[in-house]
Every structure is written in C-alpha cells, then in structure tokens.
Enzyme design. Structure first.
Site, PDB file in Angstrom:
ATOM      1  N   LYS A 290      56.494  39.758  25.058  1.00 24.29           N
ATOM      2  CA  LYS A 290      56.685  39.950  26.496  1.00 24.29           C
ATOM      3  C   LYS A 290      57.194  38.518  27.284  1.00 24.29           C
ATOM      4  CE  LYS A 290      55.133  42.607  30.479  1.00 24.29           C
ATOM      5  NZ  LYS A 290      54.289  43.362  31.165  1.00 24.29           N
ATOM      6  N   ASP A 291      56.513  37.560  26.810  1.00 24.67           N
ATOM      7  CA  ASP A 291      56.889  36.266  27.308  1.00 24.67           C
ATOM      8  C   ASP A 291      57.984  35.742  26.905  1.00 24.67           C
ATOM      9  OD1 ASP A 291      54.784  36.009  29.034  1.00 24.67           O
ATOM     10  OD2 ASP A 291      53.203  35.047  27.564  1.00 24.67           O
TER      11      ASP A 291
ATOM     12  N   SER B 171      41.955  37.092  31.011  1.00 25.12           N
ATOM     13  CA  SER B 171      42.813  37.180  32.361  1.00 25.12           C
ATOM     14  C   SER B 171      42.450  38.406  33.157  1.00 25.12           C
ATOM     15  CB  SER B 171      44.230  37.606  31.612  1.00 25.12           C
ATOM     16  OG  SER B 171      44.795  36.565  30.816  1.00 25.12           O
TER      17      SER B 171
ATOM     18  N   GLU C  90      62.963  18.582  50.257  1.00 23.56           N
ATOM     19  CA  GLU C  90      63.404  19.618  49.434  1.00 23.56           C
ATOM     20  C   GLU C  90      63.084  21.015  49.980  1.00 23.56           C
ATOM     21  OE1 GLU C  90      65.993  18.472  47.725  1.00 23.56           O
ATOM     22  OE2 GLU C  90      65.125  18.610  45.576  1.00 23.56           O
TER      23      GLU C  90
ATOM     24  N   HIS D  63      40.040  31.185  29.852  1.00 28.12           N
ATOM     25  CA  HIS D  63      39.734  32.018  28.820  1.00 28.12           C
ATOM     26  C   HIS D  63      38.392  32.325  28.768  1.00 28.12           C
ATOM     27  CE1 HIS D  63      43.677  31.613  26.285  1.00 28.12           C
ATOM     28  NE2 HIS D  63      44.061  31.728  27.616  1.00 28.12           N
TER      29      HIS D  63
END
Lengths: 426, 276
Positions: free
Chosen positions: A247-248, A223, A291, A219
């Site tokens: 949007k998220d 971004s 895995e 921050h």
C-alpha cells in the site's frame, strides 16, 4: 516489541543465520517494517503519510548532500554558486528544484500526518511519547527549513534571517545580545551564512535520529487505527509486509507524481520571486514573507498589534512559540478516553473548525500586514488557542461519545455487511 | 492542573488578542477616507504569451536570436548579464564562429593581468567568459545613471512576481500620465511615467522606438515585436535549462504513472482476500 503473535524472524540461509547471531540487523528490519510487525488491518490512506514523510526526508538528504558539493557558503559567492548549480552543473537544476520543492512537500505530508494524529487521537495514551517526539521533529524541521532558505542568499533569504533572528531581540534585557550571538554580528552576514550552512547540514541527521526514536516508541503499543480502539487479538492485525509495504508503494507513487509535476512544470510556484534577487542589506523588500509552510505561525506572530503590559512584538513572539509548545501538552489537555474522532460528535465539529482556522491563518500569514487581514488573523488566532486550551478540555468532559465497536474485526466486517446488502437484494 | 494552567494561559491570549482586535477595529472603522494612492493608477501586467509557455513550450531560437540582437544593441548599454556566458549562445542557434566573433567584438573588455608586467589590464572577451559587467561597481553605475542602478538582467523574468509579462508590459508601457493623476505621482526630472511599474515612475527612459534595430530575418521591428523578442531572450537567460527540464519531466511522469499503476495493481493483488 509488539504483539505476542508477531511472526518470528527465521534466517533462511547460512549467511543470514551467521549474521543474525552476530549483528541482527535483518531481524531488526523484519521486526520494524517487515512481516514481524503486526498492524491493524483497517488503516486508511491517511496512514500512508508517515512513510511518505520518511521518503521526503530521504529525498532531501540525498539531493542536499550533492548540492553541498557544488554550493559555496560565502556571502559574496553563495548566490552565484546557486546560479552555477542551475546552469553549469550537470542536472544541477534538477537537484536544486527537487530540494527546494521537496522541502514544501515534506511539510505538506507532515502536516497531513499531524492532522491525521489529531483527528484519530493518536496522541493519547499509550502513544504520548510518539506524539511528543513528533512535535520535536516538527520543530527541528522548521529550524532546518528556515536555515536552508537563507543559504541561496537572495533578498528573501537575507530578510528572513533578519526578521526571524529579530524575534529573539524582543526578549527583554538579553534580547539584542542574543540576536547578535545568533547572527555572529550586528546584521546577517558571512558568519551567519556559515553557521546556518553548518546547522542546515547537521539537523537533518538529528531529525533522522528522532524519527528512529519516534518509530521505536510507536512500535511498543503498535499503530493506532481509524476506530481508535485497541487491537484485541491476531484477527485484528495483518503483517506490515507485504500488506502495508504494497500500500505504501502505491502511496509513494502518487506522492512522487505530485512532486514531479511541480518540480518539472511549476518549479518556482511555491517560491518567492524576490529570492532571485541577490541579498542587498540596503534595500528592504516591500513585503517580507516566509515560505508558505510558516504562514500560519507568521499570522499568529503579527496578530498582536497593541502593547498590553508587555510589548506587542513580545506577545507575538510568545504566542508564536506557544502555538507549537501547546501541542506538547495536548495528550493531557484532551482527556476523552475515546481516541477516534469518528465516535466523538462534538470533537469532530471543532476539529474541522480548527482545520479551516489553520488554513485561514495560512492565507492571512501570506497576506500583507494591513487591515482587514490583521483583524481576521486576530480572530483566527483567538480560535487557535481557544481550541486547544479551552474547547478541547471542556468537550472531553461534556461530550457523550457514540458506542464503540467491540473490535477492529467487528468494525471491518460490519462495514462489509452493509455494502453486501444491496447485492443480496438483487 | 495542566488543564487549569492551560485554561488560564488560553484565556490570557484570548483577552490580549481581543483587546488588540477591538483597538484595531475601532481604528479601521473610524479611519477617514484617504486620497488616491499609487495603487489606484497601477496596472497589472498585460496578457502576453511566449513560445516557451506551458508544459510543452519550447524556445523559438529565431526569436531568441532577435531578442539577443535587441539586448546587444539597446539594453547592453546599461544592463549586465552576469550569469550568462558567451559560450551559452550556441544553445540558441549561433555557430561557434559567430560566438567567437560576438565575444571578440563585445564593446566591454574583460579585466585580466598583463603576462609580462603583472599589471592589471583588459583583453577582448572569449566564449568562455561571462558577459562582462557594464560598470565596475554599483557606485559607478549609479553615478552614470542619475543615481538609479540598472539591475542585472540574467534572472529578471524569474525575479519579478508577474514574470515575463511584467517585463514586456514595462517595455511597451511608457505613456503620458493620465490627466487626473495627483501631483505627487507626476514624474520628476529623470523619471518616466509607466503604470506597470509599482510606484508609477521609472528611472529607465523609454528604450525602444520603431525600427531601432534592423532584424536580419526581415521581421518588422515594431516596439511590441522588439519587447516581445527581448523578453523571450531574457526568459532563456533566466532559465537556459528549461527545455531539458520539461523534456525530463515528461519522461519521469510517464515512468512514474506506469510504476504507480503497477504498484496499485500489486497492492490490490496482495490485499485480494483481506477484509479491511
């Protein structure tokens, strides 16, 4: 934090005002994920994956805490206690399948998040700390996932603990003592299970702490964005809330649908059948595989087959750790001033070769350690290291980047103009 | 400096790997053709389907009860079902009275402590008990079975890569070895040829013969029928909550799709006058 034109928090009612003067948590939230955080307006769907990774961690923590209430970390009882959860605990099957598949989905979104950072140059100045913290989080996730896989005490759990701690035994002189110290004995046993359970419970909260630092470091510069160019002014940004929260929210819905399809209709697809057999130190499975999310690294580990000054096994261990350590140096290996791969014609080609290479490594890591798989994993491993250590530094010198747009807004409006043309022609 | 060191490290890995690759490639291409291996005679599991398959699949309770009968009369002589309790049988359609009787008449008793003397003794099973182990421990199991320990069956359909189809194939797959089978793969004493078993020779003798059990519902007890029924029963023992899982799954999916459509519409609404 952030840009001068960021909206300021103003408490709307007397209680929030009282709170803001004493413990400004609402202000912190407002500035971090609220309207007070200006974000470039042109982020694409790949920028959803950071939030999705946070969501995946929350799912793991919540389901994990409840599972721990029913699980018994004792070598003679662990396997049966997992079956108890699957059969007799109310909705225990749901908790366990969510936790087990949630780990896979956590890695899927984090891997996409990392490739996003690689392509759009999110690791470059001024975001090096964001990238470094991200690599730390990846390492912590791997440790946590590995120790979690041991807890059900199935055959693959047991032999994974044996093989992975055995990697440390390859270190000269201190190796064997180190392995015994890690296991708390000569072979995986109750002491191993207990410490892995303790650490498996601890590390997610360390990850959470690192995520807070990761977001804090992010921050300060704000971004990155698909053009990779800096924000020039208020017209380039929009507030995080409501634009990116909306949007998220949509992204989270799609993520949860994918998770639900696997959890409810193919819950064991990502697992290994042998882990439904209780751990048996006297019976080694035919193919020990970790895995799926460790397969690329497992392929690198097994690619070294010939002693060369050092033992082949030690080379494999060094290379496997180096394959992640190299990511720490990435901001200083790639010196191109242009961030986004969109404007780097040569980088773009090599980036996609790397993507294919890592997918190939993943496939080869899951395949048995036989020819011709080993030869292909050697070629793929050569490319992996060559990409980061040789190709990237060279192309950042020789490449001629495409012209950059003057601003994010210009890039957005320019795109808009081209799509508007056919309409005007009608 | 970072780039110079990085370049040298990168070169080092490339050289060592290249060396490994060349050595491996020479060995691979000069390797002589070896004789047939057990892989060449191994068969993949047969294509068989069960009512519980697929996102809409449900257990056929009649079939599970037939499967339980096969388990009780055939498999239970050697194999345990540790993680399943008698009380769970009510979930496949047995009444509580029937479960009481099944538990009470189970041939193996449950260890307990005599109330008066404190000595170890045994008692009849009750519905709350899990199916008792057949052998006191693995050594006893091996001693009774030519050193091959009969595995617990509770999780068997989940514990094999090919799942239920593998189990079914194994039960119907006993046959005479093919004529061209190399001598080293021929079954020795106490082993039985079965191409669905990875190393071809299985210590378990063929267990199912036509009309070995008499089904109460009149179904003809062929080997295929019994294998199919007992495998279906073992799908249930491996995951008794499967029906709840699928039913919950549909409810969750319908909710999530609805919520995601709303989230998409609100996203488009919030962004309606933003160019991006």
């Amino acid at each position: 934090m952030s840009f001068p034109w960021a909206e300021q928090y103003t408490p709307k009612n007397p209680f929030m005002k009282w709170m803001d003067e004493r413990l400004p948590i609402p202000r912190l939230v407002y500035n971090s994920v609220g309207a007070g955080y200006p974000v470039p307006r042109n982020l694409n769907y790949f920028w959803n994956f950071g939030v999705l990774a946070g969501l995946a961690l929350m799912i793991q923590i919540v389901t994990g805490i409840v599972l721990a209430m029913h699980y018994t970390p004792e070598a003679g009882m662990a396997f049966a206690s997992v079956e108890h959860i699957m059969r007799d605990v109310n909705s225990g099957w749901l908790l366990r399948y969510l936790h087990f598949n949630g780990a896979s989905f956590f890695f899927i979104v984090v891997y996409i998040h990392i490739f996003r950072g690689l392509y759009f140059g999110s690791y470059k100045a001024p975001r090096e700390m964001v990238w470094l913290l991200g690599v730390v989080i990846l390492l912590l996730m791997m440790a946590t996932a590995f120790m979690g896989y041991v807890l059900p005490w199935g055959q693959m759990s047991y032999w994974a603990a044996q093989v992975i701690t055995g990697l440390f035994a390859a270190i000269p002189l201190v190796g064997e003592s180190l392995q015994q110290w890690l296991l708390g004995g000569f072979a995986p046993d109750n002491a191993t299970l207990n410490r892995f359970f303790s650490l498996h419970y601890l590390l997610p909260f360390v990850i959470l702490g690192c995520i807070i630092l990761h977001i804090w470091a992010l921050h300060l510069p704000g971004s990155n964005n698909p053009t990779g160019i800096d924000v020039k002014g208020p017209q380039d940004t929009i507030p995080f809330h409501p634009y990116y929260t909306a949007k998220d929210g949509f992204g989270a819905g799609v993520f949860l649908i994918a998770l639900a399809i696997v959890v409810f209709f193919a819950p064991n697809f990502l697992g290994h059948a042998d882990n439904y057999i209780e751990a048996n130190p006297l019976s080694t499975p035919a193919h020990i595989v970790p895995e799926w999310y460790f397969w690329p690294f497992y392929a690198i580990l097994r690619a070294f087959t010939v002693d060369f000054i050092l033992e082949a096994k030690l080379w494999g261990v060094i290379a496997m750790f180096a394959s992640i350590i190299v990511l720490f140096f990435l901001p200083w290996l790639d010196r191109s001033p242009v961030r986004s791969g969109t404007f780097r014609p040569k980088f773009k080609i090599w980036f996609w070769v790397l993507v294919v290479d890592i997918i190939a490594l993943a496939y080869l890591g899951g395949a048995p350690a036989e020819e011709p798989y080993v030869m292909f994993s050697q070629i793929a491993t050569i490319y992996y290291f060559a990409h980061f250590l040789i190709i990237l530094p060279l192309i950042s010198r020789t490449e001629r980047p495409l012209p950059l747009p003057n601003s994010i807004t210009e890039a957005v409006l320019g795109k808009d103009k081209t799509t508007a043309q056919p309409v005007a022609a009608e | 400096m970072v780039r110079v060191i990085g370049f040298l490290v990168g070169l080092g890995f490339v050289v060592v790997l290249g060396y490994s690759l060349i050595v491996g490639a020479i060995a691979y291409f000069t390797e002589e053709e070896s004789g047939p291996t057990s892989y060449d005679y191994h068969l993949y599991a047969q294509d068989v389907s069960f009512p519980s398959d697929g996102p809409l699949g449900r257990f056929d309770r009649q079939q599970l009860q037939r499967g339980f009968q096969v388990f009780r009369e055939v498999c239970a002589a050697c194999h345990s079902l540790e993680y399943v309790a008698f009380r769970n049988l009510t979930e496949i359609g047995f009444t509580e009275a029937e479960v009481d009787a099944i538990a009470d008449q189970w041939p193996i008793q449950v260890p307990t402590v005599d109330e008066n003397t404190g000595e170890e003794t045994t008692r009849n099973a009750v519905p709350a008990d899990n199916f008792p182990r057949v052998y006191a421990n693995e050594v006893a199991g091996r001693a009774a079975n030519n050193n091959a320990y009969p595995p617990d069956l509770s999780l068997m359909t989940k514990a094999r890569g090919e799942g239920a189809a593998y189990l079914y194939s194994l039960l119907v797959g006993y046959q005479d070895p093919p004529a061209d089978l190399p001598e080293e793969f021929l079954p020795t004493t106490g082993l039985y040829y079965n191409p669905y078993f990875p190393n071809l020779n299985l210590a378990m003798p063929p267990a199912l013969f036509p009309d070995q059990v008499t089904y109460a519902d009149g179904t003809e007890a062929t080997v295929q029928q019994m294998a199919w029924d007992v495998t279906a029963f073992l799908i249930w023992t491996a995951e008794p909550r499967m029906e709840a899982r699928k039913a919950t799954g549909w409810a969750v999916l319908i909710f999530l799709i609805f919520a995601t459509v709303l989230a998409f519409l609100s996203y488009k609404n919030v962004w309606r006058d933003q160019k991006h």
